[in-house]
Design a protein around this motif. Structure first.
Motif, PDB file in Angstrom:
ATOM      1  N   ASN A   1       0.814  -1.001  -0.119  1.00  0.00           N
ATOM      2  CA  ASN A   1      -0.041   0.077   0.004  1.00  0.00           C
ATOM      3  C   ASN A   1       0.898   1.460  -0.160  1.00  0.00           C
ATOM      4  OD1 ASN A   1      -1.958   2.040   0.867  1.00  0.00           O
ATOM      5  ND2 ASN A   1      -3.244   0.513   1.577  1.00  0.00           N
ATOM      6  N   ARG A   2       0.577   2.276  -0.842  1.00  0.00           N
ATOM      7  CA  ARG A   2       1.383   3.271  -0.876  1.00  0.00           C
ATOM      8  C   ARG A   2       1.282   4.453   0.038  1.00  0.00           C
ATOM      9  NH1 ARG A   2       2.380   3.561  -7.358  1.00  0.00           N
ATOM     10  NH2 ARG A   2       2.374   1.148  -7.644  1.00  0.00           N
ATOM     11  N   ASN A   3       0.269   4.116   0.828  1.00  0.00           N
ATOM     12  CA  ASN A   3       0.113   5.204   1.945  1.00  0.00           C
ATOM     13  C   ASN A   3       1.121   4.886   3.215  1.00  0.00           C
ATOM     14  OD1 ASN A   3      -1.091   6.765   3.981  1.00  0.00           O
ATOM     15  ND2 ASN A   3      -2.895   6.185   4.119  1.00  0.00           N
ATOM     16  N   PRO A   4       1.978   5.813   3.120  1.00  0.00           N
ATOM     17  CA  PRO A   4       3.171   5.634   4.085  1.00  0.00           C
ATOM     18  C   PRO A   4       2.828   5.838   5.432  1.00  0.00           C
ATOM     19  CG  PRO A   4       3.063   8.002   3.293  1.00  0.00           C
ATOM     20  CD  PRO A   4       1.941   7.075   2.710  1.00  0.00           C
ATOM     21  N   LEU A   5       1.595   6.368   6.073  1.00  0.00           N
ATOM     22  CA  LEU A   5       1.225   6.436   7.318  1.00  0.00           C
ATOM     23  C   LEU A   5       0.465   5.073   8.075  1.00  0.00           C
ATOM     24  CD1 LEU A   5      -0.025  10.209   7.271  1.00  0.00           C
ATOM     25  CD2 LEU A   5       2.292   9.301   7.777  1.00  0.00           C
ATOM     26  N   LEU A   6       0.159   4.172   6.993  1.00  0.00           N
ATOM     27  CA  LEU A   6      -0.230   3.023   7.522  1.00  0.00           C
ATOM     28  C   LEU A   6       0.787   2.296   8.075  1.00  0.00           C
ATOM     29  CD1 LEU A   6      -2.501   1.673   4.303  1.00  0.00           C
ATOM     30  CD2 LEU A   6      -3.180   2.397   6.761  1.00  0.00           C
ATOM     31  N   TYR A   7       2.099   2.734   8.041  1.00  0.00           N
ATOM     32  CA  TYR A   7       3.151   1.832   8.467  1.00  0.00           C
ATOM     33  C   TYR A   7       3.798   2.464   9.670  1.00  0.00           C
ATOM     34  CZ  TYR A   7       2.646  -0.071   3.826  1.00  0.00           C
ATOM     35  OH  TYR A   7       2.397  -0.761   2.720  1.00  0.00           O
ATOM     36  N   ARG A   8       3.233   3.638  10.065  1.00  0.00           N
ATOM     37  CA  ARG A   8       3.884   4.481  11.211  1.00  0.00           C
ATOM     38  C   ARG A   8       3.168   4.202  12.317  1.00  0.00           C
ATOM     39  NH1 ARG A   8       5.315  10.650  10.350  1.00  0.00           N
ATOM     40  NH2 ARG A   8       6.457   9.729   8.778  1.00  0.00           N
ATOM     41  N   GLN A   9       4.049   3.552  13.452  1.00  0.00           N
ATOM     42  CA  GLN A   9       3.443   3.358  14.693  1.00  0.00           C
ATOM     43  C   GLN A   9       2.809   4.087  15.550  1.00  0.00           C
ATOM     44  OE1 GLN A   9       6.127   1.066  17.172  1.00  0.00           O
ATOM     45  NE2 GLN A   9       4.806   0.157  18.539  1.00  0.00           N
ATOM     46  N   GLY A  10       1.601   4.159  15.813  1.00  0.00           N
ATOM     47  CA  GLY A  10       0.817   5.020  16.504  1.00  0.00           C
ATOM     48  C   GLY A  10       0.057   6.107  15.975  1.00  0.00           C
ATOM     49  N   SER A  11       0.256   6.128  14.599  1.00  0.00           N
ATOM     50  CA  SER A  11      -0.532   7.255  13.722  1.00  0.00           C
ATOM     51  C   SER A  11      -1.982   7.020  13.932  1.00  0.00           C
ATOM     52  CB  SER A  11       0.169   7.051  12.352  1.00  0.00           C
ATOM     53  OG  SER A  11      -0.523   5.987  11.565  1.00  0.00           O
TER      54      SER A  11
END
Length: 387
Positions: free
Chosen positions: A212-222
């Motif tokens: 998935n190209r949404n980078p914030l999906l991978y940011r812990q706690g976002s």
């Protein structure tokens, strides 16, 4: 907090009852400002609709792949209506197979399941998958684009126009950051059974696994659980994201950052800022007694005033202690009074912002006095006046 009644013999002041908060939040005063390198940015609270940040939010922009959200909206709408099932298949035409840009890698003359196409569009951002869906639902991509524009107007997008299903560059394809936020809200609100696809992190098709190209999906706690990125040379790097923290959801749109890293960093910073600097507060709860208003010729001397629904508003955390509330009504209120009928308004004030008003309603029925009681009240008024 002071409540005032107008048109009485003398001003009547009543102590606000039933509100335990020291101050009542309302509106959207200025939060601690934030700078962003995005050319356009728009952040809104999902529940209250309060706009937290508006940087050229109504300026038309080339939406790139973020316009795929409208393609997905139409597909979800068809699924919800029962016109299409997840297990149905759409045929891959030569046009779809040869579409350039980001790809799902569909095979010419194959038939692909609708659920796979959903993932191909959302996760892999497949332009080819968008054309397959467009042709499957409307016959041609051109006809589908007309449906996209018509649906956009129907759901309240005032600055959007579509000529293709994928977001490939075209001067006649445009949206606004405001519209993208509205579209995101409608996707979450209208299709709760399908929204989960936006949070899936990878999908494999034709032997090719893409993330998935949404980078914030991978940011812990976002707290981010969707929606879509976009990029073209003209548009720069853009993002439509929604995040939930502590049962509160915000939607953030940004467009025109210089790189994928800038998009990820700026998007994360904007979402952190929104949750850190603002919060939702309960102004008043449905049925809570906010004041007592005097009654003229009623079976009771006063009637409780309340609101007919919970009042919740977004406010900068620093502004809570600066808010005041006032109940305004023409009193005494003449009987009979029906429970739930509007008898005044609650006026909420926060410095630097327009006042916010909500209806005040009667909390109980108040019948008229008996005939002897009314005669006595009139005599008392003639002898002693309105005091």
């Amino acid at each position: 907090m002071i409540l005032s009644a107008r048109h009485a013999a003398r001003p009547v002041t009543l102590l606000m009852a039933g509100l335990l908060l020291a101050a009542i939040p309302i509106g959207m005063a200025a939060a601690e400002p934030i700078e962003t390198d995005a050319q356009r940015a728009y952040i809104v609270d999902y529940q209250t609709g309060a706009v937290l940040l508006d940087k050229k939010g109504d300026e038309r922009l080339p939406p790139a792949s973020m316009s795929k959200l409208m393609t997905i909206y139409l597909l979800f709408d068809a699924l919800k209506r029962g016109d299409v099932k997840l297990t149905d298949t759409f045929h891959v035409s030569k046009k779809a197979w040869s579409t350039q840009g980001s790809k799902m890698f569909v095979e010419l003359d194959s038939n692909i399941g609708v659920e796979d196409l959903i993932r191909g569009i959302i996760i892999q951002s497949g332009n080819d998958a968008c054309v397959v869906v467009a042709e499957g639902l409307a016959g041609t991509e051109e006809a589908f684009a007309e449906r996209m524009t018509a649906k956009a107007k129907e759901i309240g997008l005032t600055g959007s126009h579509f000529v293709d299903a994928s977001g490939l560059p075209d001067p006649e394809q445009y949206m606004t950051a405001h519209d993208l936020a509205t579209l995101a809200k409608r996707l979450i609100e209208d299709f709760p059974d399908y929204y989960h696809y936006f949070s899936e992190k990878e999908f494999t098709w034709h032997g090719i696994k893409q993330g998935n190209r949404n980078p914030l999906l991978y940011r812990q706690g976002s707290g981010v659980d969707g929606l879509k990125t976009g990029h073209t040379e003209e548009a720069g790097f853009g993002l439509v994201a929604s995040a939930v923290r502590d049962n509160r959801r915000i939607i953030a749109v940004m467009q025109g950052t210089a790189s994928m890293q800038h998009r990820a960093d700026s998007g994360g910073a904007l979402i952190d800022w929104a949750f850190r600097e603002t919060a939702n507060y309960t102004i008043a709860s449905k049925g809570a007694v906010l004041a007592e208003a005097p009654v003229w010729m009623g079976g009771a001397k006063t009637v409780p005033l309340t609101v007919d629904k919970d009042l919740i508003a977004t406010l900068p955390r620093s502004a809570r202690q600066k808010v005041t509330a006032k109940a305004v009504f023409n009193g005494p209120l003449p009987a009979p009074i029906a429970a739930g009928s509007q008898v005044g308004k609650l006026v909420i004030s926060v410095p630097g912002q327009p006042d916010f008003e909500a209806p005040l309603v009667a909390g109980t029925d108040v019948p008229r006095q008996s005939l002897p009681g009314r005669m006595f009240a009139k005599l008392q008024y003639l002898v002693f006046g309105g005091s």
